[in-house]
Scaffold this motif. Sequence first.
Motif, short mmCIF file in Angstrom:
data_model
loop_
_atom_site.label_atom_id
_atom_site.label_comp_id
_atom_site.label_asym_id
_atom_site.label_seq_id
_atom_site.Cartn_x
_atom_site.Cartn_y
_atom_site.Cartn_z
N TYR A 47 -2.33 10.93 11.75
CA TYR A 47 -2.93 11.66 12.87
C TYR A 47 -4.24 12.16 12.60
N SER A 48 -5.04 11.35 11.63
CA SER A 48 -6.56 11.88 11.66
C SER A 48 -7.22 11.27 13.10
N PHE A 68 -1.40 6.68 6.81
CA PHE A 68 -2.20 6.42 7.84
C PHE A 68 -1.70 6.13 9.18
N SER A 69 -0.56 6.58 9.49
CA SER A 69 0.30 6.34 10.72
C SER A 69 -0.40 7.11 11.98
N ASN A 70 -0.28 6.58 12.85
CA ASN A 70 -1.11 7.31 14.19
C ASN A 70 -2.46 7.61 14.08
N LEU A 89 3.43 -0.53 4.77
CA LEU A 89 4.19 0.64 5.17
C LEU A 89 3.28 1.99 5.59
N CYS A 90 2.12 1.93 5.02
CA CYS A 90 1.43 3.46 4.96
C CYS A 90 0.53 3.07 6.52
N PHE A 91 0.58 2.11 7.15
CA PHE A 91 0.06 2.37 8.37
C PHE A 91 0.79 2.36 9.67
#
Length: 91
Positions: A47-48, A68-70, A89-91
Amino acid sequence: MPKINNKFYHKIKNSELEDTLGFYKKKNKYENITFAPNVKKIKNFSYSEMLKSIFVPETVDEIEEDSFSNCKKLEEVIFSEGYNSSWKLCF
């Protein structure tokens, strides 16, 4: 502030900062980030709101799932070396 691919990157110096309110405010401030050599694990940047580009140096060993999702403005992720396929999986 390092310059990579003609962009200036804010260097994150401590991977433990994401547990503080101050870090929450900071992570929504930068468009481009990289990590200092002492950062071995990347945690929560989800959510950055401003994040557009990430440079992951070879010193990073682990990126947590959904880190780094959303990040809706994220356009570019650069891995210097040693890309680990589980990091998708980190995105």
